[in-house]
Design an enzyme around this catalytic site. Structure first.
Site, PDB file in Angstrom:
ATOM      1  N   GLY A  60       0.841  -1.200   0.000  1.00 36.25           N
ATOM      2  CA  GLY A  60       0.000   0.000   0.000  1.00 36.25           C
ATOM      3  C   GLY A  60       0.867   1.238   0.000  1.00 36.25           C
ATOM      4  N   CYS A  87       5.222  -6.226   1.726  1.00 31.53           N
ATOM      5  CA  CYS A  87       5.564  -4.798   1.689  1.00 31.53           C
ATOM      6  C   CYS A  87       4.871  -4.034   2.822  1.00 31.53           C
ATOM      7  CB  CYS A  87       5.245  -4.227   0.308  1.00 31.53           C
ATOM      8  SG  CYS A  87       6.043  -2.638   0.035  1.00 31.53           S
ATOM      9  N   TYR A  88       3.897  -3.171   2.521  1.00 31.58           N
ATOM     10  CA  TYR A  88       3.197  -2.465   3.601  1.00 31.58           C
ATOM     11  C   TYR A  88       2.616  -3.475   4.585  1.00 31.58           C
ATOM     12  CZ  TYR A  88       0.016   0.700   6.064  1.00 31.58           C
ATOM     13  OH  TYR A  88      -0.624   1.423   7.043  1.00 31.58           O
ATOM     14  N   HIS A 181       7.772  -7.799  -3.632  1.00 28.55           N
ATOM     15  CA  HIS A 181       6.460  -8.173  -4.193  1.00 28.55           C
ATOM     16  C   HIS A 181       6.544  -9.512  -4.944  1.00 28.55           C
ATOM     17  CE1 HIS A 181       4.239  -4.443  -3.354  1.00 28.55           C
ATOM     18  NE2 HIS A 181       5.457  -3.923  -3.334  1.00 28.55           N
ATOM     19  N   GLU A 183       4.111 -11.099  -6.211  1.00 28.89           N
ATOM     20  CA  GLU A 183       3.036 -11.211  -7.211  1.00 28.89           C
ATOM     21  C   GLU A 183       3.456 -10.718  -8.587  1.00 28.89           C
ATOM     22  OE1 GLU A 183       3.208  -9.213  -4.666  1.00 28.89           O
ATOM     23  OE2 GLU A 183       2.352  -7.225  -5.016  1.00 28.89           O
ATOM     24  N   SER A 235     -23.206  -9.572 -26.560  1.00 30.79           N
ATOM     25  CA  SER A 235     -22.580  -8.492 -27.323  1.00 30.79           C
ATOM     26  C   SER A 235     -21.532  -9.039 -28.276  1.00 30.79           C
ATOM     27  CB  SER A 235     -21.913  -7.507 -26.368  1.00 30.79           C
ATOM     28  OG  SER A 235     -20.775  -8.113 -25.778  1.00 30.79           O
ATOM     29  N   GLY A 236     -21.130 -10.296 -28.051  1.00 30.41           N
ATOM     30  CA  GLY A 236     -20.038 -10.827 -28.850  1.00 30.41           C
ATOM     31  C   GLY A 236     -18.701 -10.607 -28.160  1.00 30.41           C
ATOM     32  N   GLY A 237     -18.708  -9.865 -27.040  1.00 29.27           N
ATOM     33  CA  GLY A 237     -17.485  -9.687 -26.249  1.00 29.27           C
ATOM     34  C   GLY A 237     -17.207 -10.959 -25.442  1.00 29.27           C
ATOM     35  N   VAL A 238     -16.019 -10.998 -24.840  1.00 27.40           N
ATOM     36  CA  VAL A 238     -15.589 -12.219 -24.150  1.00 27.40           C
ATOM     37  C   VAL A 238     -16.553 -12.605 -23.023  1.00 27.40           C
ATOM     38  CG1 VAL A 238     -13.742 -13.244 -22.768  1.00 27.40           C
ATOM     39  CG2 VAL A 238     -13.181 -11.718 -24.649  1.00 27.40           C
ATOM     40  N   ASP A 239     -16.906 -11.635 -22.165  1.00 24.21           N
ATOM     41  CA  ASP A 239     -17.668 -11.996 -20.970  1.00 24.21           C
ATOM     42  C   ASP A 239     -19.064 -12.524 -21.314  1.00 24.21           C
ATOM     43  OD1 ASP A 239     -15.431 -11.056 -19.726  1.00 24.21           O
ATOM     44  OD2 ASP A 239     -16.271  -9.084 -19.294  1.00 24.21           O
ATOM     45  N   SER A 240     -19.801 -11.788 -22.150  1.00 23.05           N
ATOM     46  CA  SER A 240     -21.159 -12.264 -22.436  1.00 23.05           C
ATOM     47  C   SER A 240     -21.111 -13.559 -23.247  1.00 23.05           C
ATOM     48  CB  SER A 240     -21.996 -11.189 -23.126  1.00 23.05           C
ATOM     49  OG  SER A 240     -21.540 -10.932 -24.418  1.00 23.05           O
ATOM     50  N   LYS A 381     -10.570 -11.889 -15.533  1.00 16.65           N
ATOM     51  CA  LYS A 381     -10.654 -12.025 -16.989  1.00 16.65           C
ATOM     52  C   LYS A 381      -9.887 -13.253 -17.504  1.00 16.65           C
ATOM     53  CE  LYS A 381     -12.099  -9.481 -20.546  1.00 16.65           C
ATOM     54  NZ  LYS A 381     -13.380  -8.762 -20.511  1.00 16.65           N
TER      55      LYS A 381
END
Ligand code: XMP
Length: 525
Positions: A60, A87-88, A181, A183, A235-240, A381
């Site tokens: 942080g 870290c923090y 870090h 990550e 919508s044709g997007g990844v999520d939908s 995602k």
């Protein structure tokens, strides 16, 4: 029922406002363990309710020495499960457990550091990035303050040039602190360290796998929906698209998707979406060709936000009309993913940047009588993409660049007209196809063409032309909050420019947008 309880083991990640907190969560998930990010001031009840198998304290921007700096909740320190402070998070552990943190005196450490492993620690044992006899690890540091003395019961297990106490452990109490870090990928063995923490120290089983996630989502959708019907705006997007495939697997013909073609899609996109879902996967999709309606609503509208509103409202109108025709529909499916959940929670408490409201174009009004089902609510995602692969969606649809809800509407400057959209679609397609052909598509985060409704003089053969301009935009970014213009090869840009000017009669000039975000945004409007 799902074959495995994917939520049985769970890591609680406490967010102290670090830039990379979401990355910690992604690494934990990659290790096969479910985790959630919660703000540092979460309530004692939420901690009890969450019932973690282990806790990770994030980095942080603040200093633990300052008054009113964020603290680790007492209830967390009382837990008998392992805790890892990063870290923090490490400094807060030190500060609250009786050690000492000192303010930096111009010796802040940022970037690569070599950490000597000085004592046994289950996170590092057997790991080394150097040839030398003593174990040394390449780590990524980003800190000003540093730990001056460790709390009772701890041992120093790692040291770097600017952080003599770079890692500490109290194995009996299962408390660990690392100044660097793990990550970020610059810490070479970071993913292994986090994996060891969750699998070995916290003893989690690693049930969080794409196959189990799908089984679980299918079972819970079946249970939730029963024999009612579900509507999804595709919508044709990844999520939908992933929601469509997932719900189709769960409830088959009880799912109906509505795909609204507003005339502002990329070249052939509508046909491709229909072909993939309706023709190949047997999903019930209603295609609504609403181009004329959108174009007439957009006539004379030039302000970017006004255009977004027109498009967003009309989308909802069309969608509601279709919903009303589908009798027995009780549910509305949405492709909300975990970062949306985190960001809207954070923005409601004022602890993080607000997501732009205009990014919710296509969102639905609250008064809709339908119940919400959001099967991707817990997923990042990259996890959505991974289960998409398992559900049979083609990689080129799962890994494609984001496309804004208002589509070409925000890529045609000023008034949106059908002839402008047709020109832009062709130029955009030439650019995107060329990126794919040169293996450059996956090297950029987002690429597209923009139509500029200004004319410039050109020359073809013996004749002069007076035609429109398109700008090409390609950016590299991790989070889309900041971005830099992609350094595409000049020869490549030259080829794209020539193809566009030679094959589209109304374009006489092509420019490449070299602006960063900030100060520019990724889209032009
Ligand atoms: P900007 O232009 O704000 O874009 O730098 C950041 C990311 O958001 C996308 N974007 C939108 N997505 N509706 C959307 O669904 C919108 O109105 C919208 N505006 C921008 C943009 O494509 C980029 O990925």
């Amino acid at each position: 029922m799902a074959s495995q309880d994917i939520h049985h083991d769970r890591i609680l990640i406490i967010d102290f406002g670090g830039q990379t907190t979401q990355l910690i969560a992604r690494r934990v998930r990659e290790a096969g363990v479910y985790c959630e990010i919660h703000p540092w001031d979460l309530t004692a009840e939420s901690i009890t309710e969450f019932d973690p198998s282990g806790v990770i304290l994030s980095g942080g921007p603040e200093s633990v020495i300052e008054n009113n700096s964020p603290k680790i909740a007492d209830e967390i320190l009382k837990l008998s499960v392992p805790i890892l402070g990063i870290c923090y998070g490490m400094q807060a552990l030190v500060h609250q457990l009786g050690g000492q943190v000192e303010a930096h005196r111009g010796e802040s450490e940022f970037g690569y550091a070599l950490m000597d492993v000085t004592d046994a620690c289950s996170l590092f044992d057997g790991l080394s990035d150097s040839e030398s006899a003593n174990a040394q690890l390449d780590v990524w540091m980003s800190h000003g303050d540093r730990v001056a003395s460790i709390p009772e019961g701890f041992r120093t297990v790692g040291t770097s040039e600017n952080a003599p106490i770079a890692a500490m452990a109290n194995a009996e109490a299962m408390r660990f602190g690392i100044q660097f870090h793990p990550e970020v990928t610059h810490t070479k063995q970071g993913a292994v360290m986090l994996q060891r923490f969750v699998l070995e120290v916290c003893n989690c089983a690693g049930n969080w796998t794409p196959g189990n996630i799908i089984d679980n989502a299918v079972a819970s959708a079946q249970q939730l929906v029963g024999d009612e019907r579900v509507l999804l705006g595709l919508s044709g997007g990844v999520d939908s698209s992933v929601v469509a495939a997932l719900l189709h697997k769960a409830i088959g013909t009880q799912l109906t998707c509505v795909f609204v073609d507003h005339g502002l899609l990329r070249l052939n996109e509508g046909d491709q979406v229909m072909q993939l879902f309706a023709d190949n996967m047997g999903v019930h999709v209603i295609r609504v060709n609403a181009e004329a309606r959108f174009m007439s609503a957009l006539e004379g509208v030039t302000d970017p936000e006004a255009k977004r509103k027109v498009i967003g409202n009309l989308f909802i109108e069309v969608f509601e009309e279709e919903a009303a025709k589908l009798e027995g529909t009780a549910w509305l499916a949405q492709g909300t993913i975990y970062p949306d959940v985190i960001e809207s929670a954070a923005s409601s408490t004022g602890s993080a940047h607000l997501i732009k409201s205009h990014h919710n174009v296509g969102g639905l009004p609250e008064h809709m009588a339908l119940k919400l089902i959001e099967p991707l609510r817990e997923l990042f995602k990259d996890e959505v993409r991974r289960i998409g692969v398992d559900l049979g969606l083609p990689p080129n649809m799962l890994y494609r660049h984001p496309f804004p809800g208002p589509g070409l509407g925000v890529r045609i400057l000023g008034e949106v007209r059908r002839d402008y959209a047709n020109i832009l679609r062709q130029a955009d397609d030439i650019f995107i196809q060329a990126l794919r052909a040169h293996d450059l598509y996956d090297t950029v985060s987002q690429a597209f063409a923009v139509f500029l409704p200004v004319k410039s003089v050109g020359v073809t053969g013996d004749g002069r032309r007076y035609d429109y301009v398109v700008a090409l935009r390609a950016v590299e970014t991790i989070d889309f909050m900041t971005a830099r213009a992609a350094h595409l090869p000049h020869e490549f840009l030259d080829e794209v420019s020539r193809t566009i000017c030679n094959s589209i009669p109304n374009i006489s000039r092509v420019t490449y947008d070299i602006s960063s975000k900030p100060p520019a945004t990724i889209e032009w409007e």
